[in-house]
Design an enzyme around this catalytic site. Structure first.
Site, PDB file in Angstrom:
ATOM      1  N   ALA A 219       0.462  -3.310  -5.819  1.00 23.26           N
ATOM      2  CA  ALA A 219       0.781  -1.883  -5.872  1.00 23.26           C
ATOM      3  C   ALA A 219       0.513  -1.237  -4.515  1.00 23.26           C
ATOM      4  CB  ALA A 219      -0.061  -1.206  -6.959  1.00 23.26           C
ATOM      5  N   TYR A 220       1.291  -0.169  -4.207  1.00 17.90           N
ATOM      6  CA  TYR A 220       1.190   0.390  -2.856  1.00 17.90           C
ATOM      7  C   TYR A 220      -0.151   1.044  -2.557  1.00 17.90           C
ATOM      8  CZ  TYR A 220       3.076   4.678  -5.147  1.00 17.90           C
ATOM      9  OH  TYR A 220       3.317   5.750  -5.966  1.00 17.90           O
ATOM     10  N   ARG A 221      -0.983   1.232  -3.583  1.00 18.35           N
ATOM     11  CA  ARG A 221      -2.323   1.762  -3.300  1.00 18.35           C
ATOM     12  C   ARG A 221      -3.243   0.694  -2.705  1.00 18.35           C
ATOM     13  NH1 ARG A 221      -1.683   1.435  -8.786  1.00 18.35           N
ATOM     14  NH2 ARG A 221      -3.085   0.050  -9.963  1.00 18.35           N
ATOM     15  N   TYR A 222      -2.814  -0.587  -2.804  1.00 18.04           N
ATOM     16  CA  TYR A 222      -3.639  -1.680  -2.281  1.00 18.04           C
ATOM     17  C   TYR A 222      -3.146  -2.206  -0.928  1.00 18.04           C
ATOM     18  CZ  TYR A 222      -5.225  -1.835  -7.139  1.00 18.04           C
ATOM     19  OH  TYR A 222      -5.723  -1.520  -8.372  1.00 18.04           O
ATOM     20  N   THR A 223      -1.882  -2.062  -0.642  1.00 15.91           N
ATOM     21  CA  THR A 223      -1.315  -2.668   0.567  1.00 15.91           C
ATOM     22  C   THR A 223      -1.277  -1.668   1.715  1.00 15.91           C
ATOM     23  OG1 THR A 223       0.921  -2.107  -0.181  1.00 15.91           O
ATOM     24  CG2 THR A 223       0.079  -4.299  -0.735  1.00 15.91           C
TER      25      THR A 223
END
EC number: 5.6.2.2
Length: 813
Positions: free
Chosen positions: A123-127
């Site tokens: 998810a883009y909150r991790y990358t």
């Protein structure tokens, strides 16, 4: 129905609903085409990609800086430029950073950005992400008025209509997209080759597409692979459409037990390796592809892509490869559709078009940049000249400023007394005290000189289209020198029109050996060394104590081998379908390849190129019965077998040859009789018939073999004690079917009975094999040509306890 009232001050215009639907659908279609699905031919980007890169440039996410959360990047893009779903923006961002999706990724990823096996990104909150170094060349000079800007969706900001794009993104990375009623699918290429093509075009704009092809060999996919054939490449470059066949790259490893393993290290572009492995497993479990023991995806960051297909012992790797290429994405077609936007309209583009539009775009960018830099240089030199004048009269100017009540009055007096304009006067009053040093004065004079040279250079550039093209050429070369690399995808000239096993199997002469206990194998003829007459031989099989070689035959790997058993049933295999083994190995049991009954043995083998109603299998039994059947009767025999000859009680089939209708045949018996007769004396029969008497035998004699007569050849016979000779066919006259024939050899206890016969040329080689597994390969010319009554010469020096059991001709080529 309630009547619609006319709005105040308005007019109702009746229209056809059909017309309105058409107009609305066309508007929607063009919106999808222009604003979503197709790339611009100039920078090679779709709007979402362009907005991502521009947003990252605006936020300073360059390669030299730190990465930033993808959630922040996606939010910036959505909030300022791209009012669509966050998933579409994040998917586009991820793809720009995948080295298996783009030949030259323009995003530097941090974290899980997905895998070639289809694993989704985190998810883009991790990358996190930032621009790759090569992406900086896409936005370089964007602040120098090199491209036009338009208001964003809510007029709160502006965005570029195109990026400066020093890096040829569309040619290097390709593009794919589905619009309404049209699609694009453009392959990536090698950056060094692209730069060479651009240079060639700049040097000669009239060059042909073929000349461009001399620079660009073909697509260069990020996942490597091998392109087969150049016709599809050439067609796509000439017309904008074409089909390119790509195969996986593999190696074959053999372990100590003789088992092959196929290792795929590269796959065709856009192939999902997880789905590929699942597909191979399904085909193996369903027995669609036989011989696969296991398949694993061993891909890792350390080893790279690695798909391992383990084969069962004795399974030919080439056959499995053929099925894998035919039934899985290990061979895929890339359908080229070079569709891109040219001035806002979709156009099908040739290779030359793609190069031309890139060069034209770069010419426009370089020209606009030069105008911008010239204007800035002229503005600066205007100020520098004023500052130098002011420093030369610094005492007067300081006095003037000190006696002025305010800044406006000081600027007015500077304009009046020193003839400065407003801009120059403002620069003088803004000048800091440190600029009064001698070093600063000299620095200004140096700057004046540099600006004068720069202005002259820019003016010269803008008046010379050739120099502008030279700048484009140099900058493209610089990009290629910095980021270019070797090709990943190889190209071979061979076209693949259809898939067949023979496409993957080299034509090679093989020795087929069958043991008394039913083991079969094939060994390359080249594995046997040539020996002189009287040689001791070499081991041909490591057999069990009570086993021995009972049949030997030679054939090409592409031939059919028909097996006729002692019970008169026929089977066939392709030679490559017989497991290949080393000389010392015993091979595989025949029952693992053919459905042979426990009470029947393979007693005759016939090699043929194809099945036809013009050729016949001529069979002979031990009791002298013969039969002639067209080969097309055996098409369906395969490994399960069908009846070839109905035998009388106690009789067995001993030999068979391939003949034409006009051929003559010769039957040879163990006690030395030979009957030459016309093949027409034996009528064509069906598979279920019993045959007719071929040669009259004594009660103690049996047929040893049957030959097709050829006057260019000679009869070679071999006895069980290793003696042999050659006899001309011309020494035998034609006799009728059912007669006893003529003498070819006189049997003695020392030399033994005849075990086999061949029709040979002087240039042939023959191979003998004994029951204990010894072989010898001998030039036929070393065996004497003798009369019908001669006893022959020693060919194989065998042990007293051993006997010769097989004889075969080794074919050349």
């Amino acid at each position: 129905m309630e009547e619609i009232s006319t709005p105040e001050g308005g007019v109702l215009v009746p229209i056809s609903i059909e017309t309105e639907v058409k107009r609305a659908y066309i508007d929607y279609s063009m919106s999808v085409i222009v604003s979503r699905a197709l790339p611009d031919v100039r920078d090679g980007l779709k709007p979402v990609h362009r907005r991502i890169l521009y947003a990252m440039e605006e936020k300073g996410l360059r390669f030299s800086g730190p990465t930033r959360k993808c959630a922040k990047i996606v939010g910036d893009v959505l909030g300022s430029f791209h009012p669509h779903g966050d998933a579409s923006v994040y998917d586009a961002l991820v793809r720009l950073g995948q080295d298996f999706s783009l030949r030259y990724p323009v995003i530097h990823p941090q974290g899980n950005f997905g895998t070639i096996g289809g694993d989704p990104p985190a998810a883009y909150r991790y990358t996190e992400a930032k621009m790759a170094r090569i992406a900086e060349s896409m936005v370089e000079d964007i602040k120098k008025e090199t491209v036009s800007f338009v208001p964003n969706f809510d007029d709160s900001d502006v965005e570029p209509t195109v990026l400066p794009g020093r890096f040829p993104f569309l040619l290097a990375n390709g593009s794919s997209g589905i619009a309404v009623g049209m699609t694009t699918n453009m392959p990536p290429h090698n950056l060094r080759e692209i730069a060479a093509a651009i240079s060639a075009y700049i040097e000669n704009p009239n060059l042909s597409i073929q000349e461009l092809c001399d620079c660009i060999n073909g697509p260069d996919f990020p996942t490597g692979g091998i392109i087969f054939g150049k016709n599809g490449i050439r067609q796509s470059y000439e017309t904008g459409r074409g089909k390119i066949v790509v195969r996986a790259r593999f190696t074959i490893e053999t372990d100590s037990k003789g088992r092959d393993t196929i290792i795929f290290t590269e796959v065709p572009y856009q192939v999902n390796t997880t789905m590929l492995v699942m597909r191979i497993g399904e085909l193996a479990r369903a027995k669609v592809i036989e011989g696969i023991a296991n398949v694993n995806d061993e891909t890792s960051d350390r080893t790279g892509l690695r798909i391992v297909v383990e084969l069962k012992k004795g399974t030919p790797a080439q056959v499995v490869l053929n099925h894998l290429f035919a039934k899985t994405p290990l061979q895929s077609s890339f359908n080229v559709i070079n569709l891109a936007l040219v001035e806002g309209r979709p156009r099908m583009l040739t290779l030359k078009d793609l190069v031309r539009y890139f060069v034209e775009h770069r010419v426009d960018v370089v020209t606009r940049r030069a105008h911008f830099e010239l204007r800035k240089a002229q503005e600066r030199i205007h100020l520098v000249r004023a500052l130098i004048r002011a420093l030369d009269a610094i005492d007067k100017i300081i006095t003037l400023i000190r006696h002025s009540q305010n800044t406006e009055l000081a600027k007015q007096r500077l304009r009046e007394q020193f003839d400065f304009d407003n801009v120059q006067a403002q620069a003088i009053v803004d000048m800091q005290m440190k600029r009064l040093t001698g070093l600063e004065v000299e620095s200004l004079r140096t700057e004046l000189k540099d600006l004068t040279e720069l202005i002259s250079s820019l003016e010269e550039l803008l008046t010379s289209p050739q120099k502008v093209l030279g700048v484009v050429k140099k900058e493209t070369r610089d990009i290629a020198d910095m980021f270019g690399d070797d090709r990943r995808t190889d190209i071979v000239s061979n076209e693949i029109e259809y898939l067949d096993v023979e496409d993957f199997i080299q034509k090679e002469e093989m020795v087929i050996l069958i043991s008394h206990l039913g083991y079969i194998k094939r060994v390359p003829v080249s594995a046997y060394r040539n020996q002189n007459r009287g040689g001791k031989g070499s081991s041909s099989a490591n057999l069990a104590a009570h086993d021995f070689i009972s049949q030997i035959f030679t054939a090409s790997t592409h031939d059919y081998v028909m097996f006729v058993t002692s019970r008169g049933r026929a089977y066939w295999l392709k030679v490559y379908g017989i497991p290949e083994s080393g000389r010392a190995n015993r091979g595989s049991h025949i029952k693992s390849l053919l459905m042979v009954a426990t009470d029947e043995e393979i007693t005759a083998i016939v090699s043929l190129r194809e099945f036809s109603n013009k050729s016949y299998v001529f069979m002979a039994t031990a009791r002298g019965v013969v039969k002639k059947v067209t080969t097309d009767n055996f098409v369906n025999a395969k490994t399960r077998g069908i009846i070839a000859l109905k035998l009388s009680g106690g009789d067995t089939l001993v030999s068979a040859v391939l003949v034409q209708d006009e051929d003559e045949v010769m039957l040879i018996t163990r006690q030395g009789k030979a009957l030459r007769m016309s093949g027409r004396e034996v009528r064509e029969m069906g598979r279920n018939s019993s045959g007719v008497i071929g040669i009259k035998l004594t009660s103690e004699d049996l047929v040893a073999g049957v030959l097709r007569v050829s006057e260019q050849r000679k009869v070679l016979i071999m006895t069980e004690n290793g003696y042999g000779k050659r006899v001309s066919f011309s020494e035998f006259s034609v006799h009728g079917r059912g007669t006893a024939g003529q003498k070819i050899y006189t049997q003695t206890d020392r030399k033994g009975a005849i075990i086999g016969a061949l029709a040979v040329l002087d240039t042939d080689e023959c191979m003998c094999i004994t029951g204990q597994g010894k072989t010898i390969r001998v030039d036929v010319c070393a065996i004497s040509v003798l009369g019908r009554g001669a006893q022959g010469v020693r060919v194989l020096d065998i042990e007293p306890s051993d006997l010769v059991v097989g004889l075969s001709c080794v074919m050349q080529g």
